[in-house]
Design an enzyme around this catalytic site. Structure first.
Site, PDB file in Angstrom:
ATOM      1  N   GLY A   1       0.820  -1.203   0.000  1.00 43.49           N
ATOM      2  CA  GLY A   1       0.000   0.000   0.000  1.00 43.49           C
ATOM      3  C   GLY A   1       0.856   1.255   0.000  1.00 43.49           C
ATOM      4  O   GLY A   1       1.927   1.304  -0.612  1.00 43.49           O
ATOM      5  N   SER A   2       0.414   2.256   0.727  1.00 42.94           N
ATOM      6  CA  SER A   2       1.027   3.585   0.625  1.00 42.94           C
ATOM      7  C   SER A   2       2.415   3.706   1.215  1.00 42.94           C
ATOM      8  O   SER A   2       3.107   4.689   0.946  1.00 42.94           O
ATOM      9  CB  SER A   2       0.107   4.626   1.265  1.00 42.94           C
ATOM     10  OG  SER A   2      -1.075   4.771   0.496  1.00 42.94           O
ATOM     11  N   VAL A   3       2.863   2.729   2.038  1.00 39.79           N
ATOM     12  CA  VAL A   3       4.239   2.849   2.546  1.00 39.79           C
ATOM     13  C   VAL A   3       5.246   2.721   1.403  1.00 39.79           C
ATOM     14  O   VAL A   3       6.384   3.189   1.511  1.00 39.79           O
ATOM     15  CB  VAL A   3       4.549   1.815   3.657  1.00 39.79           C
ATOM     16  CG1 VAL A   3       3.750   2.106   4.914  1.00 39.79           C
ATOM     17  CG2 VAL A   3       4.323   0.383   3.179  1.00 39.79           C
TER      18      VAL A   3
END
Length: 487
Positions: free
Chosen positions: A216-218
């Site tokens: 995801g966004s990491v």
């Protein structure tokens, strides 16, 4: 000699030659293989004939041995806080072999390693009982306790690394198991083993290094690094040319943002509020080849050895433009271990230098002489010091101005950088999302700790699951434990 007798003699000679060849083949060519074969019970009997050496954390053993009162397997392995340390130690079982550090360093722990030949020989003359050597880890008891306690009843994992050296400070995975529960070979041990094997929650799975998840966004910090290194962004505060309805290449779908204010947001602001459109467009601008190159500099697409093997994280080398855009925000085929994301964070915190992660500091003989001392080893330099410092500015802004506020330590002289992530998964993203958080703490002397946390499943309602809400507090507590333990 008549002809029939001559034939019999030749045949017998060939049989003797075949036996000699077979005997030499077994003794010299296959000796090591047979000695270490899991079905060779003599190996297991030898493993537990004497007190096994210990695995050491903070100068104290987290393992032990007790007299099992058995005529064959004299000693049985014991563990202190077994479930907390199982992802580090692995297990050593009279019935079910061994794994992880217990298996990799079995020669040292049993005393059978060739490097302990002198100790064994001396013991023969002095009459001392044979003992195994010790494995001294890089782990921090305080950090491991904070990680394990923070995960609690949730399913997930935590990895903490010292960025300057690559030393692993914490490696936690939940749910876990107690290696002591099947260390023997009784019916009770068998029952415990079978229960673990059949447990749908997979407590024996080391999620910190063996499970790969959509990041995801990491993953956006990797995309930001690629954009900076390839000159697609030169000013992290400048507006990007990114419309709100940016379309995914090769499709008519628009990239959905879960935050407001993403249109033409600067790179710094886009990381603060986690704009999908900005990072997907940047990934497309950089291109799949350069995106893959950056991911691999951080360690993707290769197994890592700590010395325990970690599964390879994945960045799709053959993705089309649409797939690459989605990969750039941690979706599509992108998948990673918590260890890998801790490595990414550690490299950024260490001004662009990635150190090889390791969790064995030294191997010691029974008399405490050091047999082997491991030293820090540089693995790669994914980003320049200048760009690493820009990434630090952005990640620190995430904590002070963005979605990562729950990781703030509020300690004088300590800066915290971080990035949240909520990774969707399952058919049509129907399953509960994974909550991610990566972070580092930094003082005037550099960064002593970088952390990656994933909460795979929890008791929270779906709408309450977020990296900032569930994972960031765990990372905060681990960082705090490391800083406090160092005074």
């Amino acid at each position: 000699m008549n002809k029939p007798l001559r034939r019999v003699a030749i045949f017998c000679g060939l049989l003797i030659l075949a036996l000699l060849l077979r005997d030499n083949w077994l003794q010299f060519v296959r000796a090591d293989e047979l000695n270490s074969h899991p079905k060779n019970t003599r190996v297991r009997i030898e493993r537990y004939a004497n007190e096994r050496g210990n695995i050491i954390v903070d100068g104290k053993p987290i393992t032990g041995s007790v007299d099992s009162k058995d005529p064959y397997y004299k000693f049985k392995r014991t563990y202190t806080d077994g479930p907390m340390w199982a992802p580090v130690t692995g297990y050593a079982s009279q019935a079910y072999d061994a794994n992880q550090i217990e298996k990799i360093e079995d020669g040292i722990l049993t005393g059978n390693d060739d490097r302990l030949f002198f100790d064994r020989t001396l013991a023969m003359f002095t009459g001392e009982k044979k003992k195994g050597g010790d494995v001294v880890t890089t782990l921090s008891g305080a950090a491991q306790k904070a990680a394990y306690k923070g995960l609690g009843k949730n399913t997930g994992a935590v990895v903490a690394i010292e960025p300057k050296t690559g030393k692993i400070l914490a490696l936690a995975s939940t749910p876990s198991y107690d290696p002591s529960s099947f260390a023997g070979y009784s019916r009770k041990d068998e029952k415990a083993w079978v229960a673990l094997e059949n447990d749908k929650n997979k407590p024996k799975q080391n999620r910190a290094i063996r499970e790969i998840y959509p990041p995801g966004s990491v993953f956006k910090v990797v995309t930001a690094a690629a954009a900076l290194e390839n000159g697609k962004v030169t000013d992290i505060n400048a507006a990007t040319d990114t419309p709100e309805g940016w379309k995914i290449p090769l499709s008519n779908k628009e990239m959905i943002n879960h935050a407001k204010g993403c249109a033409d947001a600067s790179l710094k602001r886009a990381l603060d509020i986690s704009c999908n459109s900005v990072f997907a467009k940047l990934g497309d601008d950089v291109g799949v080849e350069k995106m893959n190159e950056m991911a691999e500099k951080f360690g993707f697409n290769a197994e890592q050895f700590t010395p325990v093997r970690s599964s390879a994280s994945v960045y799709d080398k053959k993705a089309d433009r649409g797939g690459n855009a989605l990969s750039s925000i941690g979706q599509f085929n992108t998948a990673t271990t918590p260890l890998q994301m801790a490595m990414v964070t550690a490299a950024i915190a260490n001004d662009g230098k990635l150190m090889k992660p390791y969790m064995i500091d030294q191997l010691r003989a029974p008399n405490l002489d050091v047999i082997k001392q491991n030293e820090p080893e540089e693995m790669s330099r994914p980003v320049s010091p200048q760009n690493a410092q820009l990434l630090q500015q952005m990640m620190e802004s995430v904590v002070t101005n963005g979605t990562g506020g729950n990781a703030d330590l509020n300690m004088d002289g300590v800066k915290v950088g971080g990035k949240t992530g909520t990774a969707q998964h399952g058919d049509k993203n129907a399953k509960r999302p994974y909550a991610w958080f990566i972070s580092y703490a930094k003082t005037s002397e550099g960064s002593p700790v970088a952390v990656a946390v994933i909460v795979e499943d929890s008791e929270a309602d779906r709408e309450d699951i977020s990296g900032g809400g569930l994972a960031a507090p765990i990372a905060r507590d681990v960082m705090k434990a490391v800083l406090k333990s160092r005074g």
